[in-house]
Write a protein that holds these residues in place. Structure first.
Motif, PDB file in Angstrom:
ATOM      1  N   VAL A 170      10.622 -18.567 -32.276  1.00  0.00           N
ATOM      2  CA  VAL A 170       9.398 -19.130 -32.830  1.00  0.00           C
ATOM      3  C   VAL A 170       9.365 -18.830 -34.325  1.00  0.00           C
ATOM      4  N   ALA A 171       9.365 -19.883 -35.131  1.00  0.00           N
ATOM      5  CA  ALA A 171       9.349 -19.744 -36.597  1.00  0.00           C
ATOM      6  C   ALA A 171       7.956 -20.086 -37.108  1.00  0.00           C
ATOM      7  N   SER A 172       7.327 -19.121 -37.764  1.00  0.00           N
ATOM      8  CA  SER A 172       5.963 -19.304 -38.267  1.00  0.00           C
ATOM      9  C   SER A 172       5.928 -19.095 -39.769  1.00  0.00           C
ATOM     10  N   ALA A 236       0.010 -21.182 -37.425  1.00  0.00           N
ATOM     11  CA  ALA A 236       1.042 -21.108 -38.458  1.00  0.00           C
ATOM     12  C   ALA A 236       2.441 -21.443 -37.961  1.00  0.00           C
ATOM     13  N   VAL A 237       2.610 -21.735 -36.666  1.00  0.00           N
ATOM     14  CA  VAL A 237       3.941 -22.014 -36.133  1.00  0.00           C
ATOM     15  C   VAL A 237       4.502 -23.291 -36.758  1.00  0.00           C
ATOM     16  N   SER A 238       5.717 -23.212 -37.250  1.00  0.00           N
ATOM     17  CA  SER A 238       6.367 -24.360 -37.880  1.00  0.00           C
ATOM     18  C   SER A 238       7.234 -25.131 -36.897  1.00  0.00           C
ATOM     19  N   VAL A 239       8.059 -24.389 -36.143  1.00  0.00           N
ATOM     20  CA  VAL A 239       8.997 -25.027 -35.231  1.00  0.00           C
ATOM     21  C   VAL A 239       9.425 -23.984 -34.206  1.00  0.00           C
ATOM     22  N   VAL A 240       9.774 -24.448 -33.003  1.00  0.00           N
ATOM     23  CA  VAL A 240      10.297 -23.572 -31.960  1.00  0.00           C
ATOM     24  C   VAL A 240      11.708 -24.029 -31.619  1.00  0.00           C
TER      25      VAL A 240
END
Length: 456
Positions: A170-172, A236-240
Motif C-alpha cells: 500500500v503506497a500512500s 492518502a492512499v495512492s496505489v495498491v
C-alpha cells in the motif's frame, strides 16, 4: 489550446507549468493544485476540479470567448494521460487541441520504491468502478497495480483477497519527501514525509497520483490481505500493488503489459496429470472454452474439476479461476496441473452445490461432473453466473433436466453432441480412426438486459 499539466506525485508544480500558467485565462484544478500554483495571473478565472461535467462546461464556455483572454490550463495529479482527464478532454474538445505535460504516475513511483520493473504489471483502475474486476485480475496475475478510490481501497481489496496468497503493498502520500522515521519502515520501503491530500472522490482523474495531506508522510507498507482489511487507511492512499512474491521477477520482455495469451489452447490430455482418463477431452474442451469466453478481469468456476484441465486453460487465457473438486487427491491434482502450467487456480475441496455459497459470483461456469446432483448444481450455478454456463455430460438421460434447469434460470440454451474420431496407428505403417466417447455439451447464455421503457 488547452494545456494539461501533470503534477506527478508531489505537491510542487513541475517547472514547465510556470510558463503555461503565466498566460492562463482559465485555470482548472484541485484545490491543492490551485493553492500551489503561485504564478496564476490575478485576472485568470479559477475552477475547482470536482465533478467533471461542470468543469468541462466551464472550459467550453471560456473557449468560445476571444482568444486574447488567455489560454486554458488544467492541473491534474500524476500522469493525466494515464487513467486521467486527458481522455475526457480529448473526447469533448479533440486531441489536437491538447498540449499535455505528463507527470510521473503513481504506478511508476510505487514500483520504483520497491526497485521493481513494471513493464510486466497489469494496471487496473478501481476508482469509481466495480472492485470485482480488480480482484479477479489480482487473483489471476502475479504483479498488479490497483488505482484506488472511495469504497475500493486497500481494506476492501484485502477483504476480497484473504485466501489468495498474495501480498499487498500500500503506497500512500507518494512524492512527499524522505524521512528517517524507523517506526514507519515496513520492510518494503522507508517512510517518507509531507505532501497534500487527494482531491475529492468526484474528481475525474483516477491515476491516484494525488498527493497527501500536509504533514503526512509517504508510506510504502507491505501487508497481508487480512491486515489490509482490518485497517482504516484514510484518503492518502495512492496505489495498491498486489504481488505474488514468488513470481514478481520476469524475464526480459518485448511487449509491455500482461503476458500475451497462450499460443494454443485445448491442450492434449497428456499435458495434464489425470486419473484413469478422467479428463475433459481436448475436442470438448475446445468448444467449452469458446462458449465460456474466459478473459482478463473475469471469474470462472470449474465444478467437478477432476484434473482441472478446463480450470487451467481458463487461467491461461487470463481469467481468475475457482476449481471445485470433492476428492482431496483431485484438489492436489488441480493444484499440481496449475503449477505445471504457470498459472494460479483456487482449488476448493467440497461438494457442489453446498460449497458454492461461500464462493464469489462467477462470470462463467463449466460443469464437468455432478452425478445425480447435476440438475441442482446447474440450477445453483445458472442463478449466479453473470454470463454463461457450460455443461458436459456423457449420460443421455441427464440432458433434459440440465436443459430445463438452464432455461428455468432465464438463460438461452443450446447444445451439441460431440463425436470425434482420432487418427490411430495400425501395424504395417497404416492408420485407422479411433472413436472417442460421445459427449453432450449444453450451454446457457444470459440474454442482454432490455432497457426499460423501450417498446417491444
Amino acid at each position: 489550446m488547452i494545456t494539461v499539466v501533470g503534477t506527478g506525485t508531489g505537491a510542487p508544480l513541475p517547472p514547465d507549468a510556470g510558463a503555461a500558467l503565466a498566460g492562463a485565462g482559465l485555470v482548472v484544478g484541485g484545490r491543492r493544485h490551485l493553492a500551489a500554483a503561485t504564478t496564476i495571473p490575478d485576472t485568470a478565472e479559477r475552477v475547482v476540479l470536482g465533478p467533471l461535467a461542470p468543469a468541462l462546461d466551464s472550459i467550453e464556455q471560456f473557449l468560445e470567448k476571444p482568444a486574447e483572454r488567455g489560454r486554458v490550463v488544467v492541473l491534474a495529479s500524476g500522469d493525466p494521460g494515464f487513467f486521467g482527464i486527458v481522455r475526457a478532454l480529448a473526447e469533448r474538445f479533440g486531441a489536437e487541441r491538447l498540449e499535455v505535460h505528463p507527470g510521473v504516475s503513481s504506478v511508476a513511483t510505487a514500483f520504483a520504491r520497491l526497485g521493481l520493473t513494471w513493464d510486466d504489471a497489469v494496471v487496473v483502475s478501481a476508482h469509481g468502478r466495480d472492485l470485482r474486476t480488480a480482484v479477479n485480475v489480482c487473483r489471476a496475475h502475479p504483479k498488479v497495480a490497483v488505482l484506488t478510490g472511495p469504497g475500493s481501497g486497500p481494506a476492501e481489496l484485502g477483504a476480497a483477497l484473504r485466501s489468495s496468497g498474495r501480498v499487498l503493498v500500500v503506497a500512500s502520500a507518494l512524492g512527499a519527501g524522505a524521512t528517517s522515521d524507523a517506526d514507519a519502515d515496513s520492510g518494503v520501503g522507508s517512510a517518507l514525509s509531507t505532501g497534500t491530500a487527494p482531491d475529492s472522490a468526484s474528481a475525474p482523474h483516477s491515476d491516484a497520483g494525488s498527493v497527501a495531506h500536509s504533514g503526512e508522510r509517504e508510506r510504502v507498507e507491505r501487508v497481508t490481505p487480512a491486515e489490509a482489511a482490518a485497517r482504516d487507511w484514510g484518503p492518502a492512499v495512492s496505489v495498491v500493488l498486489c504481488l505474488d512474491e514468488a513470481r514478481v521477477l520476469s524475464p526480459v520482455r518485448t511487449v509491455a503489459g500482461p503476458p500475451s495469451g497462450p499460443a494454443q489452447w485445448a491442450l492434449e490430455e497428456g499435458e495434464f496429470t489425470h486419473r484413469d482418463s478422467m479428463i475433459t477431452k481436448f475436442e470438448v474442451r475446445a468448444l467449452a472454452l469458446a462458449r465460456l469466453g474466459p478473459r482478463l478481469g473475469e471469474h470462472v468456476w470449474d465444478i467437478g474439476a477432476g484434473s482441472g484441465s478446463v480450470a487451467v486453460e481458463c487461467a491461461r487465457l487470463g481469467a481468475a479461476v475457482t476449481a471445485v473438486e470433492k476428492t482431496l487427491d483431485g484438489v492436489e491434482r488441480v493444484r499440481a496441473n496449475a503449477a505445471a502450467h504457470g498459472v494460479y487456480v483456487t482449488a476448493v475441496h467440497g461438494a457442489a452445490p453446498t460449497v458454492l455459497s461461500d464462493l464469489p459470483d462467477p462470470d462463467a461456469v463449466f460443469i464437468g461432473g455432478g452425478g445425480r446432483e447435476l440438475p441442482a448444481i446447474v440450477t445453483a450455478c445458472a442463478r449466479r453466473a453473470r454470463r454463461s454456463v457450460v455443461v458436459a455430460m456423457a449420460a443421455l438421460d441427464r440432458v433434459p433436466a440440465v436443459r430445463d434447469a438452464l432455461v428455468a434460470a432465464g438463460l438461452d440454451c443450446d447444445g451439441v453432441l460431440l463425436q470425434s474420431s482420432r487418427l490411430a496407428p495400425l501395424p504395417g505403417d497404416v492408420t485407422r480412426l479411433a472413436a472417442t466417447n460421445p459427449v453432450f455439451l449444453l450451454w446457457g447464455v444470459r440474454p442482454p438486459a432490455r432497457d426499460e421503457g423501450v417498446a417491444q
